[in-house]
Write a protein that holds these residues in place. Sequence first.
Motif, short mmCIF file in Angstrom:
data_model
loop_
_atom_site.label_atom_id
_atom_site.label_comp_id
_atom_site.label_asym_id
_atom_site.label_seq_id
_atom_site.Cartn_x
_atom_site.Cartn_y
_atom_site.Cartn_z
N PRO A 171 -12.88 14.38 -17.61
CA PRO A 171 -13.97 14.61 -18.58
C PRO A 171 -14.89 13.39 -18.72
CG PRO A 171 -11.89 15.42 -19.44
CD PRO A 171 -11.55 14.64 -18.21
N MET A 172 -14.30 12.20 -18.72
CA MET A 172 -15.10 10.98 -18.81
C MET A 172 -15.97 10.82 -17.56
SD MET A 172 -14.34 9.45 -21.72
CE MET A 172 -14.65 11.12 -22.26
N LEU A 173 -15.42 11.21 -16.43
CA LEU A 173 -16.18 11.12 -15.17
C LEU A 173 -17.40 12.03 -15.22
CD1 LEU A 173 -15.95 9.75 -12.32
CD2 LEU A 173 -14.89 11.87 -11.55
N MET A 174 -17.23 13.26 -15.74
CA MET A 174 -18.35 14.20 -15.81
C MET A 174 -19.41 13.73 -16.80
SD MET A 174 -16.94 18.09 -15.33
CE MET A 174 -15.57 18.02 -16.46
N LEU A 175 -18.98 13.14 -17.89
CA LEU A 175 -19.94 12.58 -18.84
C LEU A 175 -20.75 11.46 -18.18
CD1 LEU A 175 -21.13 12.32 -21.69
CD2 LEU A 175 -19.22 10.78 -22.26
N GLY A 176 -20.05 10.60 -17.45
CA GLY A 176 -20.72 9.51 -16.75
C GLY A 176 -21.69 10.02 -15.70
N ILE A 177 -21.33 11.11 -15.03
CA ILE A 177 -22.21 11.70 -14.01
C ILE A 177 -23.54 12.11 -14.63
CG2 ILE A 177 -22.56 13.75 -12.60
CD1 ILE A 177 -20.89 11.83 -11.13
N SER A 178 -23.50 12.76 -15.78
CA SER A 178 -24.72 13.20 -16.45
C SER A 178 -25.62 12.00 -16.79
CB SER A 178 -24.39 13.98 -17.72
OG SER A 178 -23.67 15.15 -17.43
N VAL A 217 -7.97 3.19 -23.77
CA VAL A 217 -9.41 3.04 -24.04
C VAL A 217 -10.12 2.47 -22.81
CG1 VAL A 217 -11.13 1.80 -25.42
CG2 VAL A 217 -9.12 2.79 -26.53
N LEU A 218 -9.49 1.47 -22.19
CA LEU A 218 -10.09 0.84 -21.01
C LEU A 218 -10.20 1.83 -19.85
CD1 LEU A 218 -11.07 -1.67 -19.47
CD2 LEU A 218 -8.67 -2.18 -18.92
N TYR A 219 -9.17 2.66 -19.65
CA TYR A 219 -9.20 3.61 -18.54
C TYR A 219 -10.24 4.69 -18.76
CZ TYR A 219 -4.82 1.34 -17.22
OH TYR A 219 -3.88 0.42 -16.85
N CYS A 220 -10.40 5.14 -20.00
CA CYS A 220 -11.44 6.14 -20.30
C CYS A 220 -12.83 5.54 -20.07
CB CYS A 220 -11.30 6.63 -21.74
SG CYS A 220 -9.87 7.70 -22.03
N ALA A 221 -13.01 4.30 -20.49
CA ALA A 221 -14.29 3.62 -20.27
C ALA A 221 -14.57 3.46 -18.78
CB ALA A 221 -14.29 2.26 -20.96
N THR A 222 -13.51 3.19 -18.02
CA THR A 222 -13.67 3.06 -16.57
C THR A 222 -14.05 4.40 -15.95
OG1 THR A 222 -11.96 1.35 -16.57
CG2 THR A 222 -12.54 2.30 -14.45
N GLY A 223 -13.52 5.50 -16.50
CA GLY A 223 -13.89 6.82 -16.02
C GLY A 223 -15.37 7.10 -16.22
N ILE A 224 -15.90 6.70 -17.38
CA ILE A 224 -17.33 6.86 -17.64
C ILE A 224 -18.14 6.01 -16.66
CG2 ILE A 224 -19.19 6.48 -19.31
CD1 ILE A 224 -17.22 7.07 -21.53
N ALA A 225 -17.70 4.75 -16.47
CA ALA A 225 -18.40 3.84 -15.55
C ALA A 225 -18.41 4.40 -14.13
CB ALA A 225 -17.73 2.47 -15.57
N ALA A 226 -17.28 4.98 -13.71
CA ALA A 226 -17.21 5.57 -12.37
C ALA A 226 -18.20 6.72 -12.23
CB ALA A 226 -15.79 6.06 -12.09
N GLY A 227 -18.32 7.54 -13.28
CA GLY A 227 -19.27 8.64 -13.25
C GLY A 227 -20.71 8.16 -13.22
N VAL A 228 -21.02 7.14 -14.02
CA VAL A 228 -22.38 6.60 -14.04
C VAL A 228 -22.75 6.06 -12.66
CG1 VAL A 228 -23.85 4.76 -14.96
CG2 VAL A 228 -22.37 6.06 -16.50
N VAL A 229 -21.84 5.31 -12.07
CA VAL A 229 -22.09 4.76 -10.73
C VAL A 229 -22.25 5.88 -9.71
CG1 VAL A 229 -21.11 3.38 -8.86
CG2 VAL A 229 -20.95 2.57 -11.20
N GLY A 230 -21.39 6.91 -9.82
CA GLY A 230 -21.46 8.03 -8.89
C GLY A 230 -22.78 8.78 -9.00
N GLY A 231 -23.21 9.08 -10.23
CA GLY A 231 -24.47 9.78 -10.43
C GLY A 231 -25.67 8.94 -10.06
#
Length: 458
Positions: free
Chosen positions: A141-148, A316-330
């Motif tokens: 879910p964090m990855l998809m948020l980061g993708i957007s 918390v750190l891993y969820c933040a990393t998931g968002i970062a991964a999505g942002v970088v991916g998108g």
Amino acid sequence: MAPLLVSAKESVEQEASSYKVKEEVEYSDYVTEVMSFLWQPGRLGYEHVWPNMEFGWKIVVGTIIGFLGAAFGSVGGVGGGGIFVPMLTLIIGFDQKSSTALSKCMIMGGAASSVFYNLKQRHPTLELPVIDYDLALLFQPMLMLGISIGVAFNVIFADWMITILLIIIFLVTSTKAFLKGVETWKKETIVKEEAARLLQSDNGIEDVEYKPIPGGPNDITNAATKESEKLDVSILENVYWKEVGILFAVWIIILALEITKNYTSTCSVAYWVLNLLQFPVTFGVSAYEAVNLYKGKRVIASRGEEGTNWKVHQLVLYCATGIAAGVVGGLLGLGGGFILGPLFLELGIPPQVSSATATFAMTFSSSMSVIEYYLLKRFPVPYALYFIAVATVAALVGQHLVRKVIAILGRASLIIFILAATIFVSAISLGGVGIVSMIEKIQEHEYMGFENLCTYEA
């Protein structure tokens, strides 16, 4: 004499004052130039370049490179976007941002076929699926948020900004992955030497308690039996349907919000409300999984006993990393696996599980990116369909061949080295393309600042 001194003093003060004013004016002009470079209202520096789809050497060479990139990228769990983007830019002839969007299409095709292949595969040392669904539920879910967020940034950020970010991130992650591969290789060597020593002893290995490292060579005597047991597991038994259903529901909700957003005016109140609604959906699911992990109601089983003890700051750190991964991916048009793969390895996840889970996560996130890029009209559909087909076939071939090699050599660390090599090659190729493009724009005095999301037109 006194009047002369007063006159001289006034002259010096006037010169000092004029110099100070001149210095302030020069500083102000410098700031103005920088701001003008980064932002000019109403001016857009982006125009897409879509070559006609004609059979020729460009298509042939692009297909070969795309096939190899998808094969290695799917094995490493990174998608291969770092190879797709330079191929699409330098060989096929797309502009960099259209190449970014098309690379997401290829990542989606490769990820989907890899997931199909992995659905029946089992964990290398435990009686579990090779895909860790709890791990996916925490990060996806964090990855998809980061993708957007990343897709929006892709429109706003200039190419040179993306290039600098890409080089830094890829060099760091490829180095960490390579060091992890060396560490795993050494552990596998120790295990293989120990197994050989036990085989040569009089007592054999039946009476010795031996625990292979995650992803390392299995017990030689029971390997064939265990492998046959794993192959007998059907897809229905090997998939955790509840977790998959939750992830699919999140995907549907985010997709519905994105499609609805496409029918609103950019930067309108409805546009921002629909964007903000993604936060409670994605945070809610990841928070649910994180709380259950913290309380011990759920575990990251692929880590073994280590997957039962979690601290708040870790989650918390891993969820933040998931968002970062999505942002970088998108933003870069790459699979979030470039971040998630090395992170999963640092968590102690076996290479096979790390690759399979990262690819599973990328299937959802990359498909979301493809739909968002399609709504933004960022790629031509015929090219997208063709390269999706190439990546799909390549990923299946890569998964099958590499797993055969691992089974023969007993070296799961090969996956980590493939991961590190793919990221490093991506850093060189993408970085090189970005630097050349940046130099050309500087020489031609093109606009190289931020784009306006609210006035963007495909």
